[in-house]
Each structure stands twice: as structure tokens, then as C-alpha cells.
Design an enzyme around this catalytic site. Sequence first.
Site, PDB file in Angstrom:
ATOM      1  N   GLU A 224       0.904  -1.116  -0.012  1.00  0.00           N
ATOM      2  CA  GLU A 224       0.021   0.068  -0.058  1.00  0.00           C
ATOM      3  C   GLU A 224       0.967   1.304   0.043  1.00  0.00           C
ATOM      4  O   GLU A 224       0.484   2.096   0.230  1.00  0.00           O
ATOM      5  CB  GLU A 224      -0.824   0.061   1.105  1.00  0.00           C
ATOM      6  CG  GLU A 224      -1.649  -1.235   0.899  1.00  0.00           C
ATOM      7  CD  GLU A 224      -3.479  -0.990   2.445  1.00  0.00           C
ATOM      8  OE1 GLU A 224      -2.759  -0.494   3.072  1.00  0.00           O
ATOM      9  OE2 GLU A 224      -4.294  -2.216   2.044  1.00  0.00           O
ATOM     10  N   GLU A 344      -6.414  -7.799  -2.200  1.00  0.00           N
ATOM     11  CA  GLU A 344      -6.675  -7.747  -0.459  1.00  0.00           C
ATOM     12  C   GLU A 344      -8.374  -7.658  -0.389  1.00  0.00           C
ATOM     13  O   GLU A 344      -8.646  -6.499  -1.386  1.00  0.00           O
ATOM     14  CB  GLU A 344      -5.814  -6.555   0.538  1.00  0.00           C
ATOM     15  CG  GLU A 344      -4.829  -6.835   0.534  1.00  0.00           C
ATOM     16  CD  GLU A 344      -3.929  -5.809   1.864  1.00  0.00           C
ATOM     17  OE1 GLU A 344      -4.807  -4.870   2.910  1.00  0.00           O
ATOM     18  OE2 GLU A 344      -3.332  -5.711   1.879  1.00  0.00           O
TER      19      GLU A 344
END
Length: 440
Positions: A224, A344
Site C-alpha cells: 500500500e 486484498e
Amino acid sequence: MRQERRLYSLLGLLLLLAVVYLTWFPTTHDGGGGGGGGWVKLPVPWLQPRMPFAARRGTHFVDADTGSPLYVNGWNSYWLLPARSPALAAEMLRRGRRMGLSVCRTWAFSDGGPGALQISPGRFSEAVFQVLDYVIYEARRNHIRLILCLVNNLDNLGGKAQYVQWAQAAGANMTNSTDSFYSHPTIKRYYKDYVKAILTRRNSYSRIRYSDEPAIFAWELMNEPRCVSNSSGPYLQAWIAEMAAYVKSLDTNHLVTVGTEGFYGPGIAERLGVNPGEWAASLCSDFIQNSAVEHIDFASVHAYPDSWLPRASLEEKVRYLSNWVDSHLNDSEQILKKPVLFTEVGYLQHSDANSNSTVDRDIILRIVYDKIYDSARKLQAGSGALIWQLMVEGTHMYGDNFSVVARDRPSTYSLITNQSCRLQRLYGEGDPGWQCSIPP
């Protein structure tokens, strides 16, 4: 009599081999962090199952040996290394295999702090490295491929903040902003040194270098990636290009991805409305620009409709998620011309008595699964989804509000397994020892 002598000779040879193994590869006890007992270290690569590398052909993944399409049903268990428990890691991988899952995404980093893999820049704990060795070794034994993430944007387990602290302690002239991670020469050198140590590591169990290990599906540059200041966007983009090229200079066998959440940047203004809010465009992430880098093999996207849209109704979250997935599938197919993985997919587990979290999570997961299956049928870019995250008993300290012990949630377990079945029936790839038990 001659046959009996041959039999005794064979038995003697087997006994000798057993003695050698017990002498040279004794039981190694767990390093702590979550229970586990011990395990026997058997560095015998010929006992490993044959496994081809995953590769890319246009907008989808393929078996590098046969060229057959590969579509992924997978999961996240970030804790396999930080738990430092081979027994728990092995149990998680076995359970993943029972559900027909083919890829597990996990952390290949732990920077600074107690029990770290990288104690300081370029200095490693051999004991912790051997835990990562075991995770990779055991993954291959279970016909699971791993997406290995190389650093965290977040402070958890060190992350880019730890690299900045190390550089400051070494006298580097920089601000306190963690955005320095993307631009300061000292920090970039630290990261490259770490990448080289990982990719050139020879597994103490299999004796195979990580760069030659087919059980590794891909390298992920960062979990991320974000910036504190929007003005750092060009530095992040340059960092992605530089580090992707560096990984490829060391390892041409494996795929590389960025690790982005999929937020759109200002590059294509009409895409900004796909983001979950205006805040998402201020994080430097630009899905199309970041993923278009030459040495990036596939795009990555995350999906957390419940936490991104906390005040929305379930119906609104479903509508948002459907558009979020469709937009990234279309852009990957038509603009990037690369596969995309939803690395995810998570839904909050609410603790209040009136919560219907399991049902809601299954609804969210089914939306993503159905769109991936439809993409797979058409041989298009939507190449798989990985639930965040799966656990086993004894790992609660590594859990979060999205964690699931799948077998404790029968509906979720069935949904995950059914997706494995559907993808296997399309192309017959994956674990040759796993057969779907759910009728078509």
C-alpha cells in the site's frame, strides 16, 4: 538367499540415511511468537514437488512450462514470518490447500525491533531468515505459490519509517517525513541491499535460491504505497520504476507488482469519481500510472468497502464495489493490457450483537469472485482475488478486524472453496493433488 541379501542391503542403506538426517538435520525448536513446537530440517530439493513458474502472457497469467492459463484464488496471511512459528505457518498452508487456494500473500520483511529479520541496514537474523526459508519450503510442499511483499508503507513491522530512522541515525540530511523513503539516496540503497539479500538468499531447507524458486509467485515492492504530501507523487512514481527494474536485474524468473490499493490519481480525471472519496486522490497513488511501469508485470487492487464507506448502507457498498471492480478490470484489459489481482478483499467483523458481518462479508466476497470468474471464462485481465485475511487457532495476536478462521465460518469456507472449484473446472490448473468435492 541373494534376494534376502539385497533386501538387507537396502534396509541398511535406508537406516544409514535416517541416521545421517537425524545427525545433521536435528529438530529445530520454535523461535517464539505464537506456539508451535519444533520441526525437522530436511534440505532435500528432490523431495520437493515439481512446480512451474507463473508467467504472464498479455492480460493473463500462464503456467510458464505449458502456457496454460492461471487464474488465482488466494488469501492473505501476513503473519507467517512475524509469528516465527513453523508449526502455525505449516497448518495455515495446509488449510489453504484443503480449500483449493493457490496463492498466499505474506510479508517477507520485518525491519527493526524485537525479533526482526533485518536488525539494521544489511544486518540480518539468521534464525528469522530460516523461518522465511521454511515458509517457502512448506508452501511448495503444499503446491501454494507466495506473493512476497518487501516493505510496508505502514509502521507495522518497521516499514518505511524505520528506513528513515536508520538513515537519520547514520547522519543523512533529510526531513522527518517518511516521503524521504522514495527519494533519498541512502534509503534507496538500504532498500536495494535488502532486496538483493532476499532475492539471492539460498533456502536452508531446499538449497534453492529464492530467485530460482517457483513457489514464489511474485515480488511486491511495497504494501500500500502512499505519500504524506501529494507533491511527492513524482518521487513515488520514479521509485517504482527504479525498484522494479532493479528487481528484474536480479531475477528474471518472477513476476513483479507494485502493491497499490488501486486508487486513481489525476492522470485520468474522469476516474477520480471511482475512488471511495476525495481523500483517496491525495495519497500519491495513481493506479494507471503506477501499474503502467515497464517492469511491473501485473496490477494490484485492494477492496474494503465497509471501512472506506463506513456510513453507507450495504446496498450502497455493494453498488460501489461493483463499479470499483469493473473499472479496474476494464482499465487493466484495455489500457494497461496487464493482468490485475485484487490482492486484498476485506470486510469488517463487527462485534455488536446485531451485526450480520459474516453474511455481509460473503455478499462482498461473492461480488468479487463472480466478476473474476466471468473474466476467467473470457480469458481476460481479472486474474484472481485474495481474501484478507485467514488465520488459524493460536494466531489471534496477529489478527485484525478483518480476520477469519475459515472453518469457523462454514458459509465463508464454502464460498472460498467453491471459487477454487469453479476456476479449476475452467482450465484444470493448480494443485494436482486437490480435487473439488463440491458438485458442479
